[in-house]
Design a protein around this motif. Structure first.
Motif, PDB file in Angstrom:
ATOM      1  N   CYS A 221       0.816  -1.219   0.000  1.00 50.68           N
ATOM      2  CA  CYS A 221       0.000   0.000   0.000  1.00 50.68           C
ATOM      3  C   CYS A 221       0.848   1.266   0.000  1.00 50.68           C
ATOM      4  CB  CYS A 221      -0.889   0.045   1.247  1.00 50.68           C
ATOM      5  SG  CYS A 221      -1.761  -1.459   1.623  1.00 50.68           S
ATOM      6  N   LEU A 222       2.041   1.169   0.586  1.00 45.72           N
ATOM      7  CA  LEU A 222       2.876   2.349   0.815  1.00 45.72           C
ATOM      8  C   LEU A 222       4.295   2.120   0.326  1.00 45.72           C
ATOM      9  CD1 LEU A 222       1.886   2.970   4.571  1.00 45.72           C
ATOM     10  CD2 LEU A 222       1.006   4.246   2.598  1.00 45.72           C
ATOM     11  N   GLN A 270       1.097  12.708   2.396  1.00 42.91           N
ATOM     12  CA  GLN A 270       1.907  11.562   2.790  1.00 42.91           C
ATOM     13  C   GLN A 270       1.540  11.091   4.202  1.00 42.91           C
ATOM     14  OE1 GLN A 270       5.954  13.047   2.279  1.00 42.91           O
ATOM     15  NE2 GLN A 270       6.172  11.933   0.336  1.00 42.91           N
ATOM     16  N   ASP A 303       4.506   7.425   0.564  1.00 39.61           N
ATOM     17  CA  ASP A 303       3.553   7.729  -0.498  1.00 39.61           C
ATOM     18  C   ASP A 303       2.569   6.565  -0.632  1.00 39.61           C
ATOM     19  OD1 ASP A 303       4.678  10.224  -1.382  1.00 39.61           O
ATOM     20  OD2 ASP A 303       6.333   9.072  -2.248  1.00 39.61           O
ATOM     21  N   PHE A 304       1.346   6.870  -1.057  1.00 40.90           N
ATOM     22  CA  PHE A 304       0.316   5.845  -1.213  1.00 40.90           C
ATOM     23  C   PHE A 304       0.359   5.270  -2.625  1.00 40.90           C
ATOM     24  CE2 PHE A 304      -1.199   8.113   2.443  1.00 40.90           C
ATOM     25  CZ  PHE A 304      -1.819   7.132   3.218  1.00 40.90           C
ATOM     26  N   LYS A 305       0.165   3.956  -2.701  1.00 41.17           N
ATOM     27  CA  LYS A 305       0.047   3.299  -3.993  1.00 41.17           C
ATOM     28  C   LYS A 305      -1.414   3.353  -4.450  1.00 41.17           C
ATOM     29  CE  LYS A 305       4.047   0.324  -3.236  1.00 41.17           C
ATOM     30  NZ  LYS A 305       4.603  -1.058  -3.198  1.00 41.17           N
ATOM     31  N   CYS A 308      -4.644   1.881  -2.539  1.00 46.08           N
ATOM     32  CA  CYS A 308      -4.933   2.227  -1.143  1.00 46.08           C
ATOM     33  C   CYS A 308      -5.397   3.675  -1.032  1.00 46.08           C
ATOM     34  CB  CYS A 308      -3.687   2.004  -0.287  1.00 46.08           C
ATOM     35  SG  CYS A 308      -3.963   2.277   1.485  1.00 46.08           S
ATOM     36  N   SER A 310      -5.927   6.953   1.070  1.00 44.82           N
ATOM     37  CA  SER A 310      -5.188   7.500   2.210  1.00 44.82           C
ATOM     38  C   SER A 310      -6.041   7.649   3.468  1.00 44.82           C
ATOM     39  CB  SER A 310      -4.565   8.843   1.831  1.00 44.82           C
ATOM     40  OG  SER A 310      -5.564   9.783   1.467  1.00 44.82           O
ATOM     41  N   LEU A 313      -6.828   4.279   5.106  1.00 48.63           N
ATOM     42  CA  LEU A 313      -5.704   3.715   5.861  1.00 48.63           C
ATOM     43  C   LEU A 313      -5.476   4.476   7.163  1.00 48.63           C
ATOM     44  CD1 LEU A 313      -3.489   1.579   5.890  1.00 48.63           C
ATOM     45  CD2 LEU A 313      -1.948   3.292   4.914  1.00 48.63           C
TER      46      LEU A 313
END
Length: 409
Positions: A221-222, A270, A303-305, A308, A310, A313
């Motif tokens: 995810c990150l 972030q 950073d988020f993929k 996912c 933000s 999460l």
């Protein structure tokens, strides 16, 4: 010398008068029976301590401890009648409560019994209005405190008894509104917590969603962001507050020097956390206003993929059951830290991106409701405070029918 009821009635003539509190009320402190004598406790006489006052607020009828008749008669504890004002002299100086029944108190609390010319509820609000300034009156030592002599000398602005009652009635109405809003806030906070427990675990699914959730490592995810700062500006540093209280700019320390420690650029959106305190809720999303600020490697950023969301999460990580468990992953001697590599190995159950968005939307709405109630509560408290400043000084007068009338200051 104390004023009797006839002297006060004559002095009023419909006007406000200035009096000493000791002239219009009986004031004395309580006492604490020996804790080693079991026969002194477990009776039916409520015995008030400072913790009872802070816990129960304005009205006190029940207490954590109760005295027996033996405990009352074999100590300096005094029995106060219903509607006595309880006033804290130590610790929480200036805290006030009203006795809902006959009760006793510890020596840290004064019992103030109003005379016939003084309404107990008016006195309660008057003493509450002094709370911000009363600490400066306390005797200084290892701990600032008040005593009966100081409180007896409090100056009190006193209108006729019927106007006192009218003022107290108005302010009590505000108290009811504040208490109602506080309960609504408590209910909303409990509702959000309940929603998080069922929605973030998959125990309850939103309409239109089904199927098993995937179990992924946070590395799915990150990805860690390590953009070295070329500016290395001590005036653009971030810190992460404990207990889910977000991210803020850190005050520049006088001992800092440019370039002394490597810093990294952080971008808005972030995910960042404090290596030493993530298990205490020290994490969050970088707000837009702090875009391009910096942190040291002790506050890593991610950073988020694309798979996912933000906000989802962040809600997931905000579960106590999740972030408190991260302490077990912390390593090192002395001050333990959670390194990014170990953080990214943590596994979580993830719904689809579409379901993440739906869950985040529901929780965001619940959060907005809480924020609105918090603002409403703060406004009510500020408005009540302003009203007290006017009504308890005579700048704004109340007729007996409680309609407001203005007077020149």
């Amino acid at each position: 010398m104390s004023l009797d009821a006839n002297e006060l009635k004559s002095a009023f003539s419909g006007q406000w008068i200035d009096v000493r509190l000791g002239d219009v009320a009986s004031i004395g402190s309580g006492g604490t029976p020996k804790s080693t004598v079991s026969e002194y406790y477990g009776g039916n006489i409520p015995w008030v301590s400072i913790s009872d006052m802070t816990k129960r607020g304005k009205w006190i009828g029940e207490t954590d401890k109760c005295l027996t008749e033996l405990g009352l008669s074999n100590s300096s504890a005094r029995l106060y009648p219903k509607n006595t004002i309880l006033y804290a002299m130590y610790g929480s100086i200036g805290e006030c409560s009203i006795a809902q029944a006959d009760l006793a108190s510890s020596q840290a609390i004064l019992g103030i019994v109003p005379s016939d010319c003084l309404d107990f509820s008016y006195l309660y609000f008057y003493l509450c209005s002094l709370k911000d300034n009363v600490k400066s009156l306390g005797q200084q030592g290892t701990q600032a405190n008040l005593n009966a002599a100081i409180v007896k000398d409090f100056k009190l602005k006193l209108p006729p008894i019927e106007e006192q009652k009218a003022i107290a009635k108005i302010l009590s109405t505000w108290d009811v509104s504040i208490a109602t809003t506080e309960q609504l806030l408590t209910n909303s906070q409990a509702r959000k917590k309940g929603l998080m427990q069922v929605l973030l675990t998959g125990e309850k699914r939103l309409p239109g969603f089904e199927g098993e959730w995937a179990v992924n490592a946070l590395s799915d995810c990150l990805s860690e962001s390590r953009i070295h700062s070329t500016e290395n500006n001590p005036h653009k540093r971030l810190t992460v507050r404990l207990h889910l209280n977000g991210i803020e700019a850190r005050a520049c320390r006088g001992t800092e020097s440019d370039g002394a420690t490597a810093h990294f650029v952080r971008r808005s959106g972030q995910f960042i956390y404090g290596k030493q305190n993530i298990h205490k809720g020290a994490f969050g999303l970088v707000p837009e206003c702090f875009d391009m600020y910096e942190t040291s490697q002790d506050i890593p950023a991610f950073d988020f993929k694309e798979n996912c969301h933000s906000q989802w999460l962040l809600y997931y990580c905000a579960q106590e059951s999740f972030y408190q468990r991260l302490e077990a992953k912390m390593t090192g001697t002395g001050s333990k830290r959670l390194n990014p590599a170990d953080f990214l190995k943590t596994h979580i159950a993830m719904p689809s991106l579409r379901e993440q968005l739906a869950i985040a939307s529901v929780l965001s709405d619940a959060e907005k409701e809480i924020e609105a109630l918090q603002k409403r509560l703060e406004c009510l408290k500020q408005e009540k405070k302003a009203l007290m400043q006017q009504l308890l000084t005579g700048k704004r007068r109340l007729a007996v029918d409680t309609e407001l009338t203005e007077e020149a200051a």
